[in-house]
Design an enzyme around this catalytic site. Structure first.
Site, mmCIF file in Angstrom:
data_model
loop_
_atom_site.group_PDB
_atom_site.id
_atom_site.type_symbol
_atom_site.label_atom_id
_atom_site.label_comp_id
_atom_site.label_asym_id
_atom_site.label_seq_id
_atom_site.Cartn_x
_atom_site.Cartn_y
_atom_site.Cartn_z
ATOM 1 N N GLU A 108 42.039 40.031 44.486
ATOM 2 C CA GLU A 108 42.488 39.448 43.213
ATOM 3 C C GLU A 108 43.958 39.067 43.287
ATOM 4 O O GLU A 108 44.383 38.029 42.775
ATOM 5 C CB GLU A 108 42.265 40.445 42.076
ATOM 6 C CG GLU A 108 40.788 40.658 41.800
ATOM 7 C CD GLU A 108 40.546 41.714 40.753
ATOM 8 O OE1 GLU A 108 40.883 42.887 41.019
ATOM 9 O OE2 GLU A 108 40.046 41.379 39.673
ATOM 10 N N GLU A 128 34.014 46.553 43.716
ATOM 11 C CA GLU A 128 34.158 47.386 42.522
ATOM 12 C C GLU A 128 32.835 47.916 41.992
ATOM 13 O O GLU A 128 32.739 49.063 41.550
ATOM 14 C CB GLU A 128 34.855 46.595 41.400
ATOM 15 C CG GLU A 128 36.349 46.431 41.588
ATOM 16 C CD GLU A 128 36.722 45.192 42.398
ATOM 17 O OE1 GLU A 128 35.854 44.653 43.106
ATOM 18 O OE2 GLU A 128 37.890 44.762 42.329
HETATM 19 N N1 3HC Z 1 42.113 53.527 47.454
HETATM 20 C C1 3HC Z 1 42.486 54.712 47.977
HETATM 21 N N2 3HC Z 1 42.195 55.110 49.223
HETATM 22 C C2 3HC Z 1 41.483 54.280 49.992
HETATM 23 C C3 3HC Z 1 41.050 53.028 49.516
HETATM 24 C C4 3HC Z 1 41.389 52.658 48.197
HETATM 25 N N3 3HC Z 1 41.030 51.472 47.681
HETATM 26 N N4 3HC Z 1 40.359 52.413 50.498
HETATM 27 C C5 3HC Z 1 40.364 53.253 51.544
HETATM 28 N N5 3HC Z 1 41.040 54.378 51.245
HETATM 29 C C6 3HC Z 1 41.299 55.503 52.147
HETATM 30 C C7 3HC Z 1 40.057 56.246 52.510
HETATM 31 O O1 3HC Z 1 39.765 57.257 51.576
HETATM 32 C C8 3HC Z 1 40.398 56.808 53.867
HETATM 33 O O2 3HC Z 1 41.169 57.959 53.654
HETATM 34 P P1 3HC Z 1 41.116 59.204 54.678
HETATM 35 O O3 3HC Z 1 41.587 58.648 55.994
HETATM 36 O O4 3HC Z 1 42.019 60.184 54.069
HETATM 37 O O5 3HC Z 1 39.673 59.634 54.707
HETATM 38 C C9 3HC Z 1 41.308 55.755 54.464
HETATM 39 O O6 3HC Z 1 41.774 54.971 53.359
HETATM 40 C C10 3HC Z 1 40.631 54.828 55.440
HETATM 41 O O7 3HC Z 1 39.448 54.312 54.848
HETATM 42 P P2 3HC Z 1 38.079 54.221 55.656
HETATM 43 O O8 3HC Z 1 37.844 55.486 56.396
HETATM 44 O O9 3HC Z 1 37.047 53.760 54.701
HETATM 45 O O10 3HC Z 1 38.441 53.092 56.704
HETATM 46 P P3 3HC Z 1 37.580 51.890 57.262
HETATM 47 O O11 3HC Z 1 38.442 51.183 58.217
HETATM 48 O O12 3HC Z 1 36.243 52.387 57.695
HETATM 49 O O13 3HC Z 1 37.303 50.930 56.017
HETATM 50 C C11 3HC Z 1 37.836 49.657 54.060
HETATM 51 C C12 3HC Z 1 38.328 50.259 55.392
HETATM 52 C C13 3HC Z 1 36.776 48.588 54.352
HETATM 53 C C14 3HC Z 1 38.996 49.061 53.375
HETATM 54 C C15 3HC Z 1 37.188 50.771 53.223
HETATM 55 O O14 3HC Z 1 38.075 51.847 53.146
HETATM 56 C C16 3HC Z 1 36.849 50.377 51.825
HETATM 57 O O15 3HC Z 1 35.821 49.778 51.586
HETATM 58 N N6 3HC Z 1 37.720 50.739 50.856
HETATM 59 C C17 3HC Z 1 37.464 50.593 49.454
HETATM 60 C C18 3HC Z 1 37.667 49.209 49.005
HETATM 61 C C19 3HC Z 1 37.431 49.121 47.537
HETATM 62 O O16 3HC Z 1 36.477 49.656 46.986
HETATM 63 N N7 3HC Z 1 38.304 48.384 46.858
HETATM 64 C C20 3HC Z 1 38.160 48.149 45.471
HETATM 65 C C21 3HC Z 1 38.890 49.191 44.722
HETATM 66 S S1 3HC Z 1 38.677 49.016 42.973
HETATM 67 C C22 3HC Z 1 39.718 47.760 42.563
HETATM 68 O O17 3HC Z 1 40.304 47.139 43.402
HETATM 69 C C23 3HC Z 1 39.881 47.512 41.108
HETATM 70 C C24 3HC Z 1 40.606 46.209 40.847
HETATM 71 O O18 3HC Z 1 39.637 45.231 40.598
HETATM 72 C C25 3HC Z 1 41.507 46.310 39.698
#
Ligand code: 3HC
Ligand code: NAI
Length: 692
Positions: A108, A128
Site C-alpha cells: 500500500e 491481510e
Molecule cells: N509484522 C511483524 N513481524 C513480522 C511480519 C510482520 N508483518 N512479517 C514477518 N515478521 C517476522 C516473523 O514473525 C519472523 O519473526 P521470527 O524470526 O522472530 O520468527 C520474521 O519476521 C521472519 O518472517 P518469516 O519467518 O515468515 O520469513 P520468510 O522469509 O519465510 O517470509 C514473509 C517472509 C513472506 C514476509 C512472511 O514473513 C510474511 O508473509 N509476513 C507477513 C506479511 C503480512 O501478513 N503482511 C500484512 C500485514 S497486515 C497489514 O499490512 C495491514 C495494512 O493493510 C494496514
C-alpha cells in the site's frame, strides 16, 4: 549518508534523494519505519537540490506489511493516513524500488508513491485476509484503479501474492529492472522522471477501470459465490468485498474512510486476534528450547519407506515432490504394485487438473525405486516405517532394519499410538530413532508430529524438523505418549461423542454442532470417512458398542455406502432412520433414559475434555507450548483458524469457565471430566495457558 532515524537513511545521488529503510528481518512498517519514511520524505522534499526521491529497502525484502505485533496497541508513530499525505501528497516524484515481497501495508505504501520499479523476482500482495483483516491503507481503493475490480477482488480475497510480470501487466509497476541492480535501475528511472518531466502521477486520480465496473453488481455476486465455501465461518471477507465495492461506488476519499474504519473495526475481533496469534504460533513451532537453531543437521539425500499402503504412498510423495529419491519396500509384489499405481494415479490426476506437467510426473516417478527386501534400504539416510499398527511387527522390522541401515541413518516410525521408546529399544541406535507422524492424506495434510523419544539425539531432531520444512510440512515437536498430541486429544472428543448418542443426541446432531463450530466435519462423518472397521474383526465382534453393531450390519462407512449415515451412489449423505432406530433400541437395552441434549452441552462435552487433555499434555511436557497444540489441531484436524486452536479458544472464553463446567460434569458424570491440575493452577493464579 544521513540517518533519519534508527531504521532509515537519506543519501543524495546528484539531484535524486535515496531513502533506505533498514529494519530487519522484513522491514515491517513499524512506528520507527513509518516515522523514518515520513521524516525522510519531508527532508528530501525540503531540500531544494532534490528533484526526485527513491524509496528502497535493505535486506531480504521490501516492506512486508504493517508490523503485526503492534496491532491492538496504542500507535506511537506516524499514522498511515499521515504517511499517505507525505508520500502521495508530497511535492516531488517518489519512486518505490521493490525487491522481495511488497505485502500488505508495504504494498500500500508503494501504491502511495508516484511510480514503482521492481526486480523480476519481486512479489506483491495483500495477505491481510489471512490475518482476519483487510488492507487498511488504501489497498482496496488503489489496486482496483490499476488492475480492474475483478483482479483486485481476487488479490484482496485470496490473500495470495502475484508476481512482477503480472504487476507490470496491470501497471502496478511502471518498469522492471535487472535482478540485483535495483538501486541502479531505480535511479535510472528517477532520472527519466526528472528529465522528461513526468507528472506526479497519483493512482487515486485514475478512474477508468473503476468506471467500467460501475453498474455491474454481478462481479461481486460471482466472487461471493466463489468464496462462500472457502470462508465459511470467517468474517473479514465480507468487509473486504464492501471495501472494494466502495472503490466503485464512492469518491476516493470516502472509499478510503470506509476501508480504514472497516480495518480498525476488524483489529479487535476475536477472529483477527486468533489469526494473528496463529501467524506467530506457526513460526514458534520451529524453536526448540534445548536445541540451538544452528545445530548441525545430517544430510538427507535418500529416503526409504517401508510399507506402500495408505500412509507409505502419501509419505513418499512428499519427498519425491522435493526432489529427494525414495526407495519403497513392501512384502509382496502385489502390494508394491498397488502402492506404486496409486502414487502414479495421484500425480496423473494433479497433471490432469493442470497443476503439474506430465514431465513433472515423470521426473517424480523416476525418483522412486521399488523393492521387496529391507536390504534395498542400506544406503538411505532416513528410513520411515509405515507398516501395520502392530508392536510385534514394528519391532521385527526395526530389529532387522537396524542391521541393514548404514551407521548414522535415522530410523523413523509413522505409528499413530505405539510407544516409540519400546520400538527404539530393539535397535542398537535408539538415539537415531524417532517418530514421524504424518496425517492422512500424507501428501496433502500439512502437519507432521515429530515425536522425540527418550534417547533421540538432538541433531536427529534438528535434522527432521529441518526436513519437515523442506518438504512443506509444519513440524511440531511432541513427546511419547498414547496418541501423541493430536490423537490423544481427539480420543477425548470421540469418547464424548459416543456417549452423547447413547444419552440422547443423534450422530447428525453432534456432527452439526461441531461443523457449525467450524471444523470440516463432525466425529461421526469422520468415522464414516475413515472406515468404522479399523481394528474390528467379525470373529471377535460382540454387539457391545454402536460401532460394532454397525460393522456387523456391514455398515462400515462410506466405502460400503453406509455407516452412521446413509450414502447414495454420489456420496450424498443423509441421516439414517435405520441407525436412529438401532441407537434407540441399543440405549433402551442398556437401560439408558434418553434426554434432550442442548447444542451447548454437545459442544462443551466434545471440546472441554480436549482442552483438559491439552493441559495434561503441557503438564507432562509432551508439547513445548500451548500454541504448538493449537498448530497441531489447525493443521492436522482442520480446527478453524479463526478460533485459533483449542488452547487459544480456552483462553478466549476463559479457562475459569472451562474449569467450572468440567467440575460440574465431573459431579454428574464422573472421572472422564476430572480437571487437569494445570488447568486448576492456571485458573487459581489467574494466568492463561499461553503465558505458562
Ligand atoms: N509484522 C511483524 N513481524 C513480522 C511480519 C510482520 N508483518 N512479517 C514477518 N515478521 C517476522 C516473523 O514473525 C519472523 O519473526 P521470527 O524470526 O522472530 O520468527 C520474521 O519476521 C521472519 O518472517 P518469516 O519467518 O515468515 O520469513 P520468510 O522469509 O519465510 O517470509 C514473509 C517472509 C513472506 C514476509 C512472511 O514473513 C510474511 O508473509 N509476513 C507477513 C506479511 C503480512 O501478513 N503482511 C500484512 C500485514 S497486515 C497489514 O499490512 C495491514 C495494512 O493493510 C494496514
Ligand atoms: P496400510 O494397511 O494401508 O499399509 C500398511 C502397508 O504395510 C501394507 O501395504 C502392508 O503390505 C505393508 N507391510 C506390512 N508389513 C510389512 C513389512 N514387514 N515390510 C514391508 N511392508 C509391510 O496402513 P496405513 O494406514 O498406511 O498405516 C501404516 C502406519 O501408519 C500405521 O502404523 C498407522 O497407525 C499409521 N498411520 C495411519 C494413518 C491413517 O490415517 N491411515 C495416519 C497416521 C499414521
Amino acid at each position: 549518508m544521513a540517518a533519519v532515524n534508527a531504521v532509515t537513511d537519506l543519501t543524495r545521488e546528484g539531484d535524486i534523494a535515496v531513502l533506505t529503510i533498514n529494519s530487519p528481518p522484513v522491514n515491517a512498517l513499524s512506528a520507527d519505519v513509518r516515522n523514518g519514511l515520513r521524516g525522510g520524505v519531508e527532508q528530501a522534499a525540503a531540500d531544494a537540490a532534490v528533484k526526485a526521491i527513491v524509496v528502497i529497502c535493505a535486506g531480504r525484502t521490501f516492506i512486508a506489511g504493517a508490523d503485526i505485533s503492534e496491532f491492538g496497541r496504542p500507535s506511537k508513530g506516524a499514522t498511515l493516513p499521515e504517511l499517505q499525505a507525505a508520500l502521495e501528497g508530497g511535492p516531488k516524484p517518489i519512486i518505490a524500488a521493490i525487491h522481495g515481497t511488497a505485502l500488505g501495508g508495504g504494498f500500500e505504501m508503494a501504491l502511495m508513491c508516484h511510480y514503482r520499479v521492481a526486480v523480476p523476482s519481486a512479489k506483491f500482495g495483500f495477505p491481510e485476509i489471512k490475518l482476519g483483516l483487510i488492507p487498511g491503507a488504501g489497498g482496496t481503493q488503489r489496486l482496483p484503479r490499476l488492475s480492474g475490480v475483478e483482479n483486485a477482488l481476487e488479490a484482496v480475497l485470496s490473500g495470495n501474492p502475484f508476481d512482477a510480470k503480472q504487476a507490470l501487466a496491470w501497471g502496478v509497476v511502471d518498469a522492471l529492472v535487472d535482478e540485483g541492480k535495483l538501486r541502479e535501475g531505480a535511479l535510472a528511472f528517477a532520472r527519466k522522471v526528472i528529465d522528461t518531466h513526468m507528472p506526479l502521477r497519483k493512482i487515486r486520480d485514475l478512474n477508468d477501470k473503476i468506471d467500467a465496473a460501475r453498474g455491474h453488481p454481478e462481479i461481486f455476486d460471482k466472487v461471493r459465490r466463489d468464496y462462500a465455501r472457502k470462508y465459511r465461518g470467517f468474517e473479514a471477507w465480507q468487509s473486504a468485498m464492501s471495501a472494494v465495492k466502495a472503490a466503485v461506488d464512492l469518491p476516493f476519499d470516502d472509499g478510503m474512510k470506509l476501508e480504514r474504519q472497516a480495518f480498525l473495526d476488524l483489529i479487535p475481533t476475536a477472529q483477527s486476534r486468533a489469526q494473528r496469534y496463529v501467524f506467530f504460533a506457526e513460526r514458534k513451532v520451529w524453536k526448540i528450547a534445548d536445541i540451538a537453531d544452528d545445530t548441525e543437521t545430517l544430510p538427507i539425500k535418500k529416503v526409504g519407506i517401508i510399507g506402500a499402503g495408505t500412509m507409505g504412498g502419501g509419505i513418499s510423495m512428499n519427498f519425491l515432490n522435493a526432489g529427494i529419491p525414495v526407495t519403497i519396500v513392501e512384502t509382496a509384489q502385489e502390494a508394491l504394485d498397488r502402492g506404486l499405481k496409486i502414487i502414479r494415479r495421484n500425480y496423473d490426476n494433479t497433471a490432469k487438473k493442470g497443476r503439474m506437467t506430465q514431465a513433472d510426473v515423470e521426473t517424480r516417478m523416476a525418483l522412486l525405486g521399488p523393492g521387496l527386501k529391507l536390504e534395498a534400504l542400506a544406503d538411505c539416510d532416513l528410513i520411515i516405517e509405515a507398516v501395520f499398527e502392530n508392536m510385534d511387527i514394528k519391532k521385527d522390522v526395526f530389529q532387522k532394519l537396524d542391521k541393514i541401515a548404514k551407521p548414522g541413518a535415522i530410523l523413523a516410525t509413522n505409528t499413530s499410538y505405539l510407544n516409540i521408546d519400546e520400538i527404539a529399544s530393539v535397535t542398537a541406535r535408539p538415539d537415531y530413532v524417532l517418530g514421524m507422524h504424518f496425517f492422512s492424506p500424507a501428501n496433502v495434510m500439512r502437519l507432521l508430529e515429530v515425536v522425540r523419544g527418550e534417547k533421540t539425539a538432538k541433531p536427529v531432531i534438528a535434522t527432521v524438523m529441518h526436513l519437515a520444512r523442506k518438504i512443506g510440512k509444519i513440524g511440531v515437536l511432541v513427546g511419547v505418549c498414547h496418541g501423541f498430541v493430536g490423537n490423544r486429544m481427539l480420543h477425548q472428543r470421540q469418547r464424548e461423542a459416543q456417549k452423547l448418542i447413547l444419552e440422547g443426541a443423534m450422530p447428525w446432531e453432534v456432527d452439526r454442532v461441531i461443523y457449525d463450530f467450524g471444523l470440516p466435519m463432525g466425529p461421526f462423518a469422520m468415522s464414516d470417512l475413515a472406515g468404522l472397521d479399523i481394528g474390528w474383526s467379525k470373529e471377535t465382534s460382540k454387539s457391545s458398542t454402536i460401532r460394532e453393531i454397525l460393522c456387523e450390519m456391514d455398515r462400515r462407512g462410506q466405502k460400503t455406502g453406509a455407516g452412521f449415515y446413509d450414502y447414495d451412489e454420489n456420496r450424498n449423505v443423509k441421516p439414517s432412520p435405520v441407525v436412529e432406530k438401532m441407537i434407540l433400541e441399543f440405549a433402551a437395552k442398556k437401560g439408558i433414559n434418553r434426554r434432550r441434549i442442548t447444542d451447548d452441552e454437545i459442544l462443551e462435552r466434545c471440546i472441554y475434555p480436549m482442552i483438559n487433555e491439552g493441559a495434561k499434555i503441557l503438564e507432562e511436557g509432551k508439547a513445548q507450548r500451548a500454541s504448538d497444540i493449537d498448530i497441531v489441531w489447525i493443521n492436522g484436524y482442520g480446527w478453524p483458524v479463526y478460533r485459533g486452536g483449542p488452547m487459544f479458544y480456552a483462553d478466549l472464553i476463559g479457562t475459569d469457565k472451562v474449569l467450572a463446567r468440567m467440575k460440574e460434569f465431573e459431579g454428574t458424570m464422573g472421572a472422564d471430566f476430572k480437571p487437569a491440575p494445570l488447568l486448576e493452577k492456571v485458573v487459581a493464579e489467574k494466568r492463561t495457558l499461553h503465558d505458562l
